[in-house]
Design a protein around this motif. Structure first.
Motif, PDB file in Angstrom:
ATOM      1  N   SER A  38       0.823  -1.188  -0.082  1.00  0.00           N
ATOM      2  CA  SER A  38       0.045  -0.038  -0.080  1.00  0.00           C
ATOM      3  C   SER A  38       0.895   1.242  -0.131  1.00  0.00           C
ATOM      4  O   SER A  38       0.286   2.396  -0.216  1.00  0.00           O
ATOM      5  CB  SER A  38      -1.196   0.132   1.207  1.00  0.00           C
ATOM      6  N   ARG A  39       2.198   1.206   0.219  1.00  0.00           N
ATOM      7  CA  ARG A  39       3.022   2.402   0.270  1.00  0.00           C
ATOM      8  C   ARG A  39       4.050   2.513  -0.863  1.00  0.00           C
ATOM      9  O   ARG A  39       4.643   3.506  -0.578  1.00  0.00           O
ATOM     10  CB  ARG A  39       3.770   2.439   1.796  1.00  0.00           C
ATOM     11  N   TRP A  40       4.116   1.550  -1.671  1.00  0.00           N
ATOM     12  CA  TRP A  40       5.208   1.227  -2.595  1.00  0.00           C
ATOM     13  C   TRP A  40       4.970   2.678  -3.281  1.00  0.00           C
ATOM     14  O   TRP A  40       3.899   3.116  -3.848  1.00  0.00           O
ATOM     15  CB  TRP A  40       4.778   0.535  -3.662  1.00  0.00           C
ATOM     16  N   PRO A  41       6.180   3.277  -3.545  1.00  0.00           N
ATOM     17  CA  PRO A  41       7.521   2.740  -3.543  1.00  0.00           C
ATOM     18  C   PRO A  41       8.052   3.187  -2.125  1.00  0.00           C
ATOM     19  O   PRO A  41       9.367   3.011  -2.152  1.00  0.00           O
ATOM     20  CB  PRO A  41       8.262   3.590  -4.723  1.00  0.00           C
ATOM     21  N   SER A  42       7.526   3.719  -1.181  1.00  0.00           N
ATOM     22  CA  SER A  42       8.169   4.132   0.053  1.00  0.00           C
ATOM     23  C   SER A  42       7.925   2.687   0.931  1.00  0.00           C
ATOM     24  O   SER A  42       7.145   1.867   0.664  1.00  0.00           O
ATOM     25  CB  SER A  42       7.149   5.157   0.743  1.00  0.00           C
ATOM     26  N   VAL A  43       8.574   3.012   2.271  1.00  0.00           N
ATOM     27  CA  VAL A  43       8.435   1.783   2.953  1.00  0.00           C
ATOM     28  C   VAL A  43       8.259   2.249   4.326  1.00  0.00           C
ATOM     29  O   VAL A  43       8.778   3.586   4.536  1.00  0.00           O
ATOM     30  CB  VAL A  43       9.708   0.632   3.167  1.00  0.00           C
ATOM     31  N   GLU A  44       7.742   1.596   5.384  1.00  0.00           N
ATOM     32  CA  GLU A  44       7.721   2.259   6.819  1.00  0.00           C
ATOM     33  C   GLU A  44       8.610   1.844   7.543  1.00  0.00           C
ATOM     34  O   GLU A  44       8.944   0.873   7.869  1.00  0.00           O
ATOM     35  CB  GLU A  44       6.456   1.676   7.511  1.00  0.00           C
ATOM     36  N   PRO A  45       9.424   2.544   8.463  1.00  0.00           N
ATOM     37  CA  PRO A  45      10.791   2.319   9.301  1.00  0.00           C
ATOM     38  C   PRO A  45      10.321   1.230  10.409  1.00  0.00           C
ATOM     39  O   PRO A  45       9.187   1.470  10.970  1.00  0.00           O
ATOM     40  CB  PRO A  45      11.112   3.709   9.667  1.00  0.00           C
ATOM     41  N   ALA A  46      10.917   0.358  10.568  1.00  0.00           N
ATOM     42  CA  ALA A  46      10.711  -0.705  11.661  1.00  0.00           C
ATOM     43  C   ALA A  46      10.993   0.113  12.960  1.00  0.00           C
ATOM     44  O   ALA A  46      11.545   0.980  13.248  1.00  0.00           O
ATOM     45  CB  ALA A  46      11.911  -1.669  11.487  1.00  0.00           C
ATOM     46  N   HIS A  47      10.025  -0.566  14.000  1.00  0.00           N
ATOM     47  CA  HIS A  47      10.180  -0.258  15.271  1.00  0.00           C
ATOM     48  C   HIS A  47      11.408  -0.393  15.850  1.00  0.00           C
ATOM     49  O   HIS A  47      12.211  -1.267  15.937  1.00  0.00           O
ATOM     50  CB  HIS A  47       9.132  -0.860  16.144  1.00  0.00           C
ATOM     51  N   GLY A  48      11.920   0.858  16.657  1.00  0.00           N
ATOM     52  CA  GLY A  48      12.986   0.964  17.274  1.00  0.00           C
ATOM     53  C   GLY A  48      14.244   1.536  16.733  1.00  0.00           C
ATOM     54  O   GLY A  48      15.451   1.608  17.203  1.00  0.00           O
ATOM     55  N   LEU A  49      14.155   1.749  15.569  1.00  0.00           N
ATOM     56  CA  LEU A  49      15.463   2.355  14.579  1.00  0.00           C
ATOM     57  C   LEU A  49      15.233   3.757  14.807  1.00  0.00           C
ATOM     58  O   LEU A  49      14.309   4.375  14.497  1.00  0.00           O
ATOM     59  CB  LEU A  49      15.406   1.647  13.212  1.00  0.00           C
ATOM     60  N   ARG A  50      16.208   4.360  14.529  1.00  0.00           N
ATOM     61  CA  ARG A  50      16.313   5.832  14.520  1.00  0.00           C
ATOM     62  C   ARG A  50      17.146   6.152  12.978  1.00  0.00           C
ATOM     63  O   ARG A  50      18.213   5.813  12.926  1.00  0.00           O
ATOM     64  CB  ARG A  50      17.105   6.699  15.594  1.00  0.00           C
ATOM     65  N   LEU A  51      16.429   6.748  12.166  1.00  0.00           N
ATOM     66  CA  LEU A  51      16.814   6.948  10.931  1.00  0.00           C
ATOM     67  C   LEU A  51      17.073   8.835  10.755  1.00  0.00           C
ATOM     68  O   LEU A  51      16.123   9.376  11.153  1.00  0.00           O
ATOM     69  CB  LEU A  51      15.904   6.734   9.798  1.00  0.00           C
ATOM     70  N   ARG A  52      17.834   9.092   9.968  1.00  0.00           N
ATOM     71  CA  ARG A  52      17.799  10.661   9.511  1.00  0.00           C
ATOM     72  C   ARG A  52      18.350  10.594   7.959  1.00  0.00           C
ATOM     73  O   ARG A  52      19.237   9.875   7.454  1.00  0.00           O
ATOM     74  CB  ARG A  52      18.675  11.376  10.360  1.00  0.00           C
ATOM     75  N   VAL A  53      17.929  11.805   7.179  1.00  0.00           N
ATOM     76  CA  VAL A  53      18.658  12.053   6.061  1.00  0.00           C
ATOM     77  C   VAL A  53      19.323  13.263   6.261  1.00  0.00           C
ATOM     78  O   VAL A  53      18.591  14.372   6.526  1.00  0.00           O
ATOM     79  CB  VAL A  53      17.231  12.147   4.882  1.00  0.00           C
ATOM     80  N   SER A  54      20.655  13.267   5.760  1.00  0.00           N
ATOM     81  CA  SER A  54      21.548  14.311   5.774  1.00  0.00           C
ATOM     82  C   SER A  54      21.868  14.613   4.186  1.00  0.00           C
ATOM     83  O   SER A  54      22.632  13.478   3.739  1.00  0.00           O
ATOM     84  CB  SER A  54      22.610  14.276   6.778  1.00  0.00           C
ATOM     85  N   ALA A  55      21.876  15.663   3.586  1.00  0.00           N
ATOM     86  CA  ALA A  55      22.370  15.973   2.318  1.00  0.00           C
ATOM     87  C   ALA A  55      21.510  14.841   1.293  1.00  0.00           C
ATOM     88  O   ALA A  55      22.477  14.583   0.564  1.00  0.00           O
ATOM     89  CB  ALA A  55      23.711  16.143   2.516  1.00  0.00           C
ATOM     90  N   GLY A  56      20.554  14.446   1.626  1.00  0.00           N
ATOM     91  CA  GLY A  56      19.839  13.419   0.729  1.00  0.00           C
ATOM     92  C   GLY A  56      20.300  12.013   0.966  1.00  0.00           C
ATOM     93  O   GLY A  56      19.990  11.109   0.277  1.00  0.00           O
ATOM     94  N   GLU A  57      21.022  12.036   1.849  1.00  0.00           N
ATOM     95  CA  GLU A  57      21.748  10.372   2.318  1.00  0.00           C
ATOM     96  C   GLU A  57      21.333  10.014   3.570  1.00  0.00           C
ATOM     97  O   GLU A  57      21.141  10.486   4.440  1.00  0.00           O
ATOM     98  CB  GLU A  57      23.293  10.689   2.147  1.00  0.00           C
TER      99      GLU A  57
END
Length: 476
Positions: free
Chosen positions: A308-327
């Motif tokens: 239902s979210r393609w092409p996106s995905v939902e981050p898994a519980h307990g992980l911390r993510l960030r995007v910096s300069a597109g990375e």
């Protein structure tokens, strides 16, 4: 090559209790694995005990190191779990690697014991093999220098690849992330596994998660489209297929597949899915094509299991993510790398994925930013391939790109023939790493400052110019 230079520790590489607690529990008569025959949990425990005796006879003890190089098989599972129960650190080597690549990998991890196939039976398209294993002590091996349970290679080989290690606690934490996914197979369901159990999705999402939850793990008799669907049809239990996008495309190519009411979904990971595939898959089978994003260093990171979210995905519980300069960056307590590493990959508790991404509530992966590509779900480092080709006596210079497959542009030394290059690559690179096209040019194009041009357009132009020159010469 030098081994990983780390201090030795006087402790098991892994607490062996987790194997029984997390993987091998459950009713003894419950079928847990199907290869050429069903294997129940009592049978698997017996297999693990037998393999542990072989490892101990070769000198493996708690805190020791073992390299496992076997095709998918009951022996592979038995040796893996046995080594962990002993308290050893296990390095996984893809059985498709050449001996040249294996030797380099063994030098890097300094394994004390090596397990490989002395004999195998089974068709090349079979999803598993019957194995007679050879267990041997390796001269110069060293005990584990860290308490990690698992060691893998980022591209499955040597050279430019990274040596990645994970603790038992890290693997258990990833299994806990799978536990929070209601769509992922559980007890009373089946998993038809197409992904390699050397790599993270097949290993953790397939093998370890099935053992942990009590789902029945099935290795198909044939890795053809018809063989995969036949494996699904063998039982009425709800079934999930786990593979790579190539497998999904293989299945959607069938013109009129028979109804499979037991099929719940297919889940793929390892590379970006082409835009037309999810819709075609649902049209063919009436179920979603789920996608996952992960990496060897972390395991499963984000999912879209119902499509239902393609092409996106939902981050898994307990992980911390960030995007910096597109990375994309991921928070980790410690670096996952052993030995020498690129200091830009792990900075102040953050792992750089080298993936371009967008992040709000959902994560959208836009593609790789470094030299690693995925060929049929298997990681290949183009720098490693280029270095291997450039190192051949018959090659003067080489550039390797990925454009609908691995492409190599080379100029040869005086008197050398292209057949010498292809023969040497057969001996030094696994089949999935070899260039799909090998283009020979008199000289590679260079910039004004003398650097080799890496533009695909410029290299194709040079190839076309060479072909035109050859044609004119032939017409004289």
């Amino acid at each position: 090559m030098a081994g990983v230079d780390l201090p030795l520790v006087n402790q098991p590489a892994v607490n062996p209790e987790w194997v029984d607690d997390v993987l091998l529990g459950g009713p003894g008569d419950a079928v847990c694995v199907r290869l050429d025959r069903p294997v129940d949990r009592d049978g698997l425990r017996g297999e693990v005990a037998e393999r542990a005796a072989q490892l101990r006879a070769a000198g493996l003890v708690a805190g020791g190191t073992v390299a496992l190089r076997l095709p998918p098989s009951l022996a592979y599972i038995g040796f893996l779990f046995a080594a962990w129960r002993i308290g050893a650190q296990v390095s996984l080597l893809d059985h498709r690697l050449t001996q040249h690549e294996v030797d380099g990998a063994l030098d890097r991890v300094a394994a004390q014991v090596v397990v490989e196939a002395a004999e195998t039976t089974g068709h090349r398209l079979c999803g598993y093999a019957e194995v007679v294993a050879r267990v041997s002590a390796r001269e110069g091996g060293r005990p584990a220098g860290t308490p990690h349970a698992l060691v893998q290679f980022s591209s499955g080989s040597t050279g430019a690849s990274k040596v990645i290690a994970r603790t038992a606690e890290d693997l258990v934490a990833e299994l806990a992330r799978y536990d929070r996914l209601p769509e992922f197979p559980k007890a009373g369901e089946r998993v038809v596994l197409l992904s390699s159990i050397v790599h993270v999705l097949g290993l953790v999402g397939g093998l370890l998660n099935a053992m942990h939850t009590g789902a029945e793990l099935v290795f198909p008799r044939r890795l053809t489209a018809e063989g995969i669907l036949a494996a699904v049809a063998e039982s009425d239990l709800p079934t999930t297929i786990i593979g790579v996008p190539f497998h999904a495309e293989l299945l959607t190519a069938l013109p009129d597949p028979a109804p499979l009411p037991q099929l719940r979904r297919m889940i793929v990971a390892g590379e970006l899915v082409r835009p037309s595939v999810p819709t075609r898959f649902r049209e063919r089978f009436g179920v979603p094509l789920g996608t996952m994003y992960g990496m060897t260093e972390v395991g499963m990171i984000a999912t879209d299991l119902d499509g239902s979210r393609w092409p996106s995905v939902e981050p898994a519980h307990g992980l911390r993510l960030r995007v910096s300069a597109g990375e994309l960056w991921i928070a980790m307590a410690d670096s996952p790398y052993l030995g020498a590493q690129d200091p830009s990959r792990f900075v102040d508790g953050w792992l750089c994925t080298k993936d371009a991404a967008e992040l709000d509530d959902l994560l959208t992966i836009l593609g790789r930013l470094d030299s690693q590509v995925s060929i049929g779900g298997l990681k290949v480092d183009l720098t490693e391939v280029e270095q291997t080709i450039s190192g051949l006596d018959s090659v003067r210079e080489a550039v390797v790109l990925h454009d609908a497959g691995i492409q190599a542009y080379v100029s040869l030394t005086d008197g050398a023939e292209v057949e010498q290059v292809t023969a040497a690559l057969t001996a030094t690179l696994a089949p999935f790493k070899r260039p799909r096209r090998l283009v020979v040019l008199p000289a590679l194009p260079r910039t004004a400052t003398g650097k080799v041009v890496r533009s695909a357009a410029a290299l194709v132009a040079a190839e076309n110019a060479r072909a035109a020159t050859t044609e004119r010469e032939n017409q004289r």
